[in-house]
Design an enzyme around this catalytic site. Structure first.
Site, PDB file in Angstrom:
ATOM      1  CD  GLU A 177      -2.879  -1.323   2.306  1.00  8.89           C
ATOM      2  OE1 GLU A 177      -3.003  -0.354   3.073  1.00  8.89           O
ATOM      3  OE2 GLU A 177      -3.465  -2.413   2.483  1.00  8.89           O
ATOM      4  CD  GLU A 281      -4.178  -6.072   3.056  1.00 12.20           C
ATOM      5  OE1 GLU A 281      -5.032  -5.274   3.521  1.00 12.20           O
ATOM      6  OE2 GLU A 281      -2.973  -6.031   3.369  1.00 12.20           O
TER       7      GLU A 281
END
EC number: 3.2.1.78
Length: 364
Positions: A177, A281
């Site tokens: 991320e 995710e």
């Protein structure tokens, strides 16, 4: 999905002959599985769930549909501190045992690492200083400390072995991320060059420590709008084995727009770089939409050649922080329909694929 996956360039992919045979087989599985569907994954699946913790062989997903997810993931956060438990209070010894168990039942395991901030001593989410990554690179004040942290990670991976001594192959997904700025390695906390050097240092140390059973996953968020943005901080084909994305639903329309956008970009990158792709995710916290599985997630994921889709954890210590159904949840019946789709591959489905002869159009 098969047609899209098969359209890859004929240029040979970068290979690393130092990988163990088990790691190379895992790599082949990830590349070929989209011909059959996409694997289902869940974070911390066998160690706790809604209303339980520590039970042997238990899983909220298995309790709902009768099968384990094909992919399980765990986190290494706090291994750098030398403690016995990770940041979610799961013993590392339990994680080691569950990784071996998932491997021996034919499944796959992925690891993230929410490492503490090595400059401030606070957690991964401490973004109060923009020099953290620079401080752990060679010549930085925290370099030696950080190399010790990497050694702890490598030692743990090397300790995950079967009874006959085989090092279990796993996906390692650090520095995730990074296109956001909520971790100390994020977009506004370091330069592109510093981020790439962080990856290169991580990879080199794992190789030096003999952790050649690892595959590496690169997983930005949904921010990149094109392949140039997606690859801005990509550390290179010689390091990365799988490309991914982390994206969660808050608003359905916004989720579908952002995920479709980044998955289209990833499909281009997957073809040009010959790397498998995955939704590393995702989820919809508490799953308030009772038909989310078949009406939102399935139509989204089945359009792209993704190797797996992984849901985040079902926390036992935080109310309303869960991403997979459990017995009695409002989306339970829809999840069973999701499970019954020929596109979704749970553990038993995955184990029916003959990866030694993937040219044949086999039925699951």
């Amino acid at each position: 999905m098969l047609a899209a996956f098969a359209s890859c360039s004929t240029e040979p992919a970068v290979t690393d002959n130092s990988k163990t045979p088990e790691a190379r087989f895992l790599e082949a599985q990830l590349k070929n599985v989209p011909k059959f569907g996409f694997m289902i994954g869940h974070h911390d699946d066998p160690v706790y769930g809604i209303g339980w913790e520590g039970d042997s062989a238990r899983s909220d997903i298995k309790s709902v549909c009768g099968d384990y997810p094909a992919v399980m993931s765990f986190d290494l956060g706090h291994i750098e501190l030398g403690g016995e438990m990770n940041l979610d209070k799961v013993p590392f010894d339990r994680i080691r045992k569950e990784t071996v168990a998932q491997y021996e039942r034919g499944g796959i395991v992925s690891f993230s690492w929410h490492a503490d901030n090595p400059l401030t001593g606070k957690d991964s989410w401490d973004v109060s200083d923009s020099t953290v990554v620079k401080s752990v690179l060679p010549g930085g004040a925290n370099h030696e400390k950080f190399m010790g942290w990497l050694d702890a990670v490598a030692d743990f991976f090397n300790s995950i072995r079967t009874a006959d001594g085989v090092k279990v192959p796993v996906l390692f997904r650090p520095w995730h991320e990074h296109t956001g700025s909520w971790f100390w390695w994020g977009q506004n906390l370091c330069s592109a060059d510093e981020y790439k050097r962080l990856w290169e240092m991580t990879y080199s140390r794992m190789q030096e420590k003999g952790a050649s059973q690892l595959l590496y996953a690169y997983s930005p968020g949904t921010e990149p709008q094109d392949s140039a943005a997606y690859l801005e901080r990509y550390p290179g084909d010689s390091i990365i084995d799988l490309i991914g994305v982390d994206g969660y639903q808050f608003d359905r329309d916004a989720y579908l727009k952002s995920m479709n956008g980044v998955l289209r970009v990833m499909q281009q990158v997957s073809v040009s770089h010959q790397k498998p792709m995955a939704v590393t995710e995702t989820g919809y916290e508490t799953i308030p939409d009772s038909v989310w599985w078949t009406q939102t997630l399935l139509p989204l994921a089945e359009k792209y050649p993704v190797s797996y889709v992984l849901f985040w954890r079902n926390a036992r210590e935080r109310e309303n922080h869960f991403y997979a159904p459990y017995p009695g949840h409002a989306s339970e019946a829809d999840f069973v329909k999701f499970y019954e789709s020929p596109k979704t591959l749970f553990l038993n489905d995955f184990n029916k694929i003959n990866f030694n002869n993937t040219n044949e159009n086999e039925e699951l």
